[in-house]
Scaffold this motif. Structure first.
Motif, short mmCIF file in Angstrom:
data_model
loop_
_atom_site.label_atom_id
_atom_site.label_comp_id
_atom_site.label_asym_id
_atom_site.label_seq_id
_atom_site.Cartn_x
_atom_site.Cartn_y
_atom_site.Cartn_z
N GLY A 74 1.07 -1.43 0.59
CA GLY A 74 -0.62 -0.14 0.14
C GLY A 74 1.11 1.42 0.21
N GLY A 75 -0.28 2.15 -0.08
CA GLY A 75 0.88 3.61 -0.17
C GLY A 75 -0.17 4.87 -1.13
N SER A 76 0.93 5.79 -1.48
CA SER A 76 0.46 6.76 -1.91
C SER A 76 1.24 7.37 -3.08
N ASP A 77 1.23 7.57 -4.69
CA ASP A 77 1.60 8.32 -5.22
C ASP A 77 1.62 10.17 -5.07
N LYS A 78 0.71 10.69 -4.43
CA LYS A 78 0.15 11.35 -4.49
C LYS A 78 -0.69 11.59 -3.08
N PRO A 79 0.08 11.88 -2.22
CA PRO A 79 -0.58 11.37 -0.56
C PRO A 79 -0.98 12.92 0.03
N ASP A 80 -1.11 14.26 -0.59
CA ASP A 80 -1.21 15.36 -0.35
C ASP A 80 -2.03 16.32 -1.13
N ALA A 81 -3.16 16.32 -1.68
CA ALA A 81 -3.16 17.47 -2.91
C ALA A 81 -3.40 18.97 -2.00
N ASP A 82 -2.97 19.19 -1.10
CA ASP A 82 -3.13 20.22 -0.59
C ASP A 82 -1.94 20.88 -0.74
N ALA A 83 -1.66 22.30 -1.67
CA ALA A 83 -0.23 22.11 -1.89
C ALA A 83 0.25 23.44 0.05
N GLN A 84 -0.83 23.66 -0.08
CA GLN A 84 0.08 24.85 1.56
C GLN A 84 0.00 23.94 2.92
N ALA A 85 -0.61 22.61 2.40
CA ALA A 85 0.00 21.85 3.94
C ALA A 85 1.11 21.67 4.39
N GLU A 86 2.03 21.72 5.33
CA GLU A 86 3.02 21.04 5.78
C GLU A 86 2.54 19.80 6.22
N SER A 87 4.27 18.52 7.00
CA SER A 87 3.62 17.88 7.69
C SER A 87 4.54 17.46 7.81
N VAL A 88 4.42 16.47 9.38
CA VAL A 88 5.41 15.91 9.79
C VAL A 88 4.84 14.39 9.53
N LEU A 89 6.16 13.28 9.78
CA LEU A 89 5.89 11.83 9.78
C LEU A 89 6.67 10.90 10.98
N PHE A 90 5.81 10.73 11.87
CA PHE A 90 7.06 9.74 12.57
C PHE A 90 5.90 8.52 12.93
N VAL A 91 7.24 7.72 12.66
CA VAL A 91 6.83 6.18 11.93
C VAL A 91 6.82 5.97 13.23
N VAL A 92 6.07 4.27 13.48
CA VAL A 92 6.32 3.70 15.10
C VAL A 92 5.79 2.02 14.83
N GLU A 93 5.66 1.62 13.86
CA GLU A 93 5.79 0.01 13.72
C GLU A 93 5.52 0.10 12.34
N GLY A 94 6.26 -1.38 12.17
CA GLY A 94 6.73 -1.52 10.63
C GLY A 94 7.50 -0.53 10.11
N GLU A 95 8.16 -0.42 9.00
CA GLU A 95 9.04 0.17 7.64
C GLU A 95 7.94 0.76 6.40
N VAL A 96 7.89 2.10 6.03
CA VAL A 96 7.95 2.97 4.81
C VAL A 96 9.41 3.35 4.01
N ARG A 97 8.67 3.45 2.80
CA ARG A 97 9.71 3.97 1.94
C ARG A 97 8.95 5.36 1.41
N LEU A 98 9.88 6.40 1.87
CA LEU A 98 9.97 7.99 1.99
C LEU A 98 10.45 8.36 0.08
N TRP A 99 9.83 8.60 -0.51
CA TRP A 99 10.48 9.65 -2.07
C TRP A 99 10.19 11.02 -1.97
N LEU A 100 11.73 12.08 -0.74
CA LEU A 100 11.30 13.45 -0.80
C LEU A 100 12.02 13.59 -0.95
N GLY A 101 12.25 15.45 -2.10
CA GLY A 101 13.50 15.64 -2.30
C GLY A 101 13.91 15.15 -3.19
N GLY A 102 13.90 14.69 -3.75
CA GLY A 102 14.62 13.63 -5.30
C GLY A 102 15.88 12.29 -4.42
#
Length: 274
Positions: free
Chosen positions: A78-106
């Protein structure tokens, strides 16, 4: 010391359970205990595959208005290539279980438990679970407030293991904060930190301040003073505080008490216009 992160939300209680729980919503604060974060109250988002979430805070007029807070559960594949359509939204992610692959800033980043990412407003990013197990992470969003002459914050990825614990004065390190952003960096208009209290430590006065708060208990238990009430909280509980809600804490043990803390900072309060 090993860090623990509660992530046992979901499921459904049996018919034999009592209805009474610690959930409360008042004019100044809300407590959402872990026992109510069940399958029946999950939500889904556009463009996210094999993903569900618990929305535990959202802007409400007359209450807390600056942020939203989700607990995301992403199944394998699972996951998303378009996680947030709001261009004004900043985000913090904090992982508590398992593992995710994040693509950010190239760049691609693997975030395991304790992984932390700051995503500026307008940044292009994607997130997927390429593992064989569930992944769970907190996602805190705020509408970024730009300031003329100040550049936007840069994206970054880290882990809480790399964040120094800053002890509060006079506590011998028994009450401290792990900060992921320099408080003097005025580009940032929100902080998401981890606060730790050792058994017996206290927040020794009734904090009463302009910052809104979301506090998710990662580990341990404590007694929290919220407005006029003493409230028992434990790992997996969420406290949601509007501005100026008086607050204090006693960590009775037997282990550490730790929580993920949101607050809005470094900006003028918006004035109402007639």
């Amino acid at each position: 010391m090993t860090n623990h992160y509660y992530s046992g939300m979901g499921g459904h209680p049996p018919q034999t359970d009592l209805l009474t729980d610690r959930a409360v919503f008042t004019e100044a604060y809300a407590v959402i205990p872990r026992g109510v974060m069940r399958d029946i109250v999950t939500s889904y988002l556009p463009y996210w595959e094999q993903t569900r979430l618990w929305i535990i805070a959202r802007p409400l007029s007359g209450f807390a208005e600056t942020f939203s807070h989700y607990i995301m559960e992403v199944a394998p594949g699972g996951g998303s290539d378009k996680p947030d359509a709001d261009a004004q939204a900043e985000s913090v992610l904090f992982v508590v279980e398992g593992e995710v692959r994040l693509w950010l800033g190239g760049s691609a980043h693997t975030l395991a438990a304790g992984g932390y990412a700051y995503i500026p407003a307008g940044a292009q990013w994607a997130l997927h679970n390429r593992s064989a197990a569930l992944a769970k992470f907190h996602w805190i969003r705020k509408a970024y407030e730009p300031v003329a002459g100040l550049a936007a914050p840069d994206p970054f990825v880290t882990n809480e293991k790399l964040a120094e614990l800053h002890g509060m004065p006079g506590t011998d390190g028994k009450w401290g904060t792990q900060r992921f952003v320099d408080p003097a960096d005025l580009r940032h208009d929100m902080h998401v930190n981890i606060v730790s209290l050792e058994p017996g430590a206290v927040i020794p006065f009734m904090e009463t301040h302009v910052m809104e708060h979301g506090l998710y208990v990662l580990e341990g238990k404590a007694v929290y003073r919220l407005n006029r009430d003493w409230v028992e909280v434990e790992a997996g509980d969420y406290m949601w505080l509007r501005a100026f809600c008086p607050q204090a804490c006693y960590a009775g043990g037997p282990g550490r008490f730790r929580y993920l803390l949101y607050k809005d900072v470094n900006r003028h309060p918006r004035l109402l216009r007639g």
